[in-house]
Enzyme design. Structure first.
Site, mmCIF file in Angstrom:
data_model
loop_
_atom_site.group_PDB
_atom_site.id
_atom_site.type_symbol
_atom_site.label_atom_id
_atom_site.label_comp_id
_atom_site.label_asym_id
_atom_site.label_seq_id
_atom_site.Cartn_x
_atom_site.Cartn_y
_atom_site.Cartn_z
ATOM 1 C CD GLN A 1 12.426 6.367 -11.249
ATOM 2 O OE1 GLN A 1 13.435 6.096 -11.904
ATOM 3 N NE2 GLN A 1 11.997 7.605 -11.075
ATOM 4 C CG ASP B 1 4.597 4.933 -0.399
ATOM 5 O OD1 ASP B 1 5.637 5.062 -1.065
ATOM 6 O OD2 ASP B 1 3.653 4.165 -0.730
ATOM 7 C CG HIS C 1 10.041 8.980 -5.642
ATOM 8 N ND1 HIS C 1 9.871 8.786 -7.007
ATOM 9 C CD2 HIS C 1 10.035 7.746 -5.095
ATOM 10 C CE1 HIS C 1 9.747 7.492 -7.259
ATOM 11 N NE2 HIS C 1 9.853 6.830 -6.112
ATOM 12 C CG HIS D 1 11.029 5.244 -1.204
ATOM 13 N ND1 HIS D 1 9.742 4.758 -1.195
ATOM 14 C CD2 HIS D 1 11.443 5.192 -2.493
ATOM 15 C CE1 HIS D 1 9.402 4.417 -2.436
ATOM 16 N NE2 HIS D 1 10.411 4.673 -3.237
ATOM 17 C CG ASN E 1 13.934 2.358 -5.832
ATOM 18 O OD1 ASN E 1 14.925 1.899 -5.280
ATOM 19 N ND2 ASN E 1 12.707 2.162 -5.367
HETATM 20 P P1 5GP Z 1 9.260 3.759 -6.557
HETATM 21 O O1 5GP Z 1 8.947 2.292 -6.715
HETATM 22 O O2 5GP Z 1 9.055 4.509 -7.854
HETATM 23 O O3 5GP Z 1 10.611 4.033 -5.938
HETATM 24 O O4 5GP Z 1 8.233 4.286 -5.490
HETATM 25 C C1 5GP Z 1 6.971 4.759 -5.809
HETATM 26 C C2 5GP Z 1 6.197 4.831 -4.509
HETATM 27 O O5 5GP Z 1 5.109 5.688 -4.693
HETATM 28 C C3 5GP Z 1 5.647 3.489 -4.019
HETATM 29 O O6 5GP Z 1 6.104 3.230 -2.707
HETATM 30 C C4 5GP Z 1 4.130 3.679 -4.071
HETATM 31 O O7 5GP Z 1 3.465 3.059 -2.994
HETATM 32 C C5 5GP Z 1 3.996 5.193 -4.011
HETATM 33 N N1 5GP Z 1 2.841 5.739 -4.717
HETATM 34 C C6 5GP Z 1 2.464 5.450 -5.986
HETATM 35 N N2 5GP Z 1 1.384 6.194 -6.336
HETATM 36 C C7 5GP Z 1 1.086 6.956 -5.238
HETATM 37 C C8 5GP Z 1 0.084 7.934 -4.993
HETATM 38 O O8 5GP Z 1 -0.776 8.231 -5.834
HETATM 39 N N3 5GP Z 1 0.096 8.530 -3.769
HETATM 40 C C9 5GP Z 1 1.025 8.209 -2.803
HETATM 41 N N4 5GP Z 1 0.935 8.855 -1.638
HETATM 42 N N5 5GP Z 1 1.991 7.293 -3.020
HETATM 43 C C10 5GP Z 1 2.023 6.670 -4.217
#
Ligand code: 5GP
Ligand code: ZN
Length: 137
Positions: free
Chosen positions: A95, A32, A101, A103, A88
Site C-alpha cells: 500500500q 489509475d 482503495h 484496484h 493492499n
Molecule cells: P497502492 O500501491 O496504495 O495499492 O496503490 C496506489 C495506486 O494509486 C497506484 O497504482 C498509483 O499509480 C495510484 N496513484 C497514486 N497517486 C495517484 C494520483 O494522484 N492519481 C491517480 N489517478 N492515481 C494515483
C-alpha cells in the site's frame, strides 16, 4: 471524515481533478495514473479510511458491490479477457496511498503483467499449526 493531507481525499471530493468513470454519494472511481493495464481504475470511498481494518461494514459491503458492477461494465466496454481485484493494506503489503482503495485491473491475453506471488511449499503439519493459530480463541 476527510484528511487534509490525503491525496485520495482530495481526488474523491473533486478538489483535485481526475479521470472519473463512476461517482455516487459514497464513492468515486478513477483511472489509475500509472496503470498496470488499459482501464486500470481505483474505487475510492469519499470518506477517509486508512485501510480495510478501519473500513465500516456498510462501506465494505457497498465497495464490493461496486467492484462487481464496475468489473462487469469494464469487461463489456473494454473487451478484456479477465479481471483482477487487488486491495493492499499496509506498506509491507504494497500500500503506497494510505486511503482505502480497491484496484480494478482489466486483464488482456499477453498483457505481460504479473499480479501474483511465488508459491512456497508447506507441510500438512505447518498448515495445521497455522490453522490452529488463526482460529484459536
Ligand atoms: P497502492 O500501491 O496504495 O495499492 O496503490 C496506489 C495506486 O494509486 C497506484 O497504482 C498509483 O499509480 C495510484 N496513484 C497514486 N497517486 C495517484 C494520483 O494522484 N492519481 C491517480 N489517478 N492515481 C494515483
Ligand atoms: Zn483520504
Amino acid at each position: 471524515m476527510k484528511d487534509d493531507n490525503c491525496i485520495f481525499c482530495k481526488i474523491a471530493s473533486g478538489e483535485i481533478p481526475s479521470k472519473t468513470i463512476y461517482e455516487d454519494e459514497e464513492f468515486r472511481v478513477i483511472l489509475d495514473l500509472a496503470p498496470a493495464a488499459k482501464g486500470h481504475a481505483l474505487i475510492l470511498p469519499k470518506a477517509h479510511f486508512t485501510s480495510l481494518y478501519e473500513l465500516p461494514d456498510d462501506c465494505a459491503a457497498h465497495a464490493m458491490l461496486l467492484a462487481k458492477k464496475m468489473a462487469k461494465q469494464m469487461t463489456d466496454k473494454l473487451h478484456c479477457d479477465g479481471f483482477n481485484l487487488v486491495q493492499n493494506n499496509g506498506e509491507t503489503a504494497g500500500q503506497t496511498v494510505l486511503h482505502f482503495h480497491i484496484h480494478l485491473i482489466p486483464r488482456y491475453k499477453d498483457d505481460g503483467q504479473k499480479i501474483g506471488w511465488e508459491p512456497r511449499e508447506m507441510s500438512q503439519d505447518e498448515l495445521a499449526q497455522i490453522c490452529g493459530q488463526i482460529i484459536a480463541e
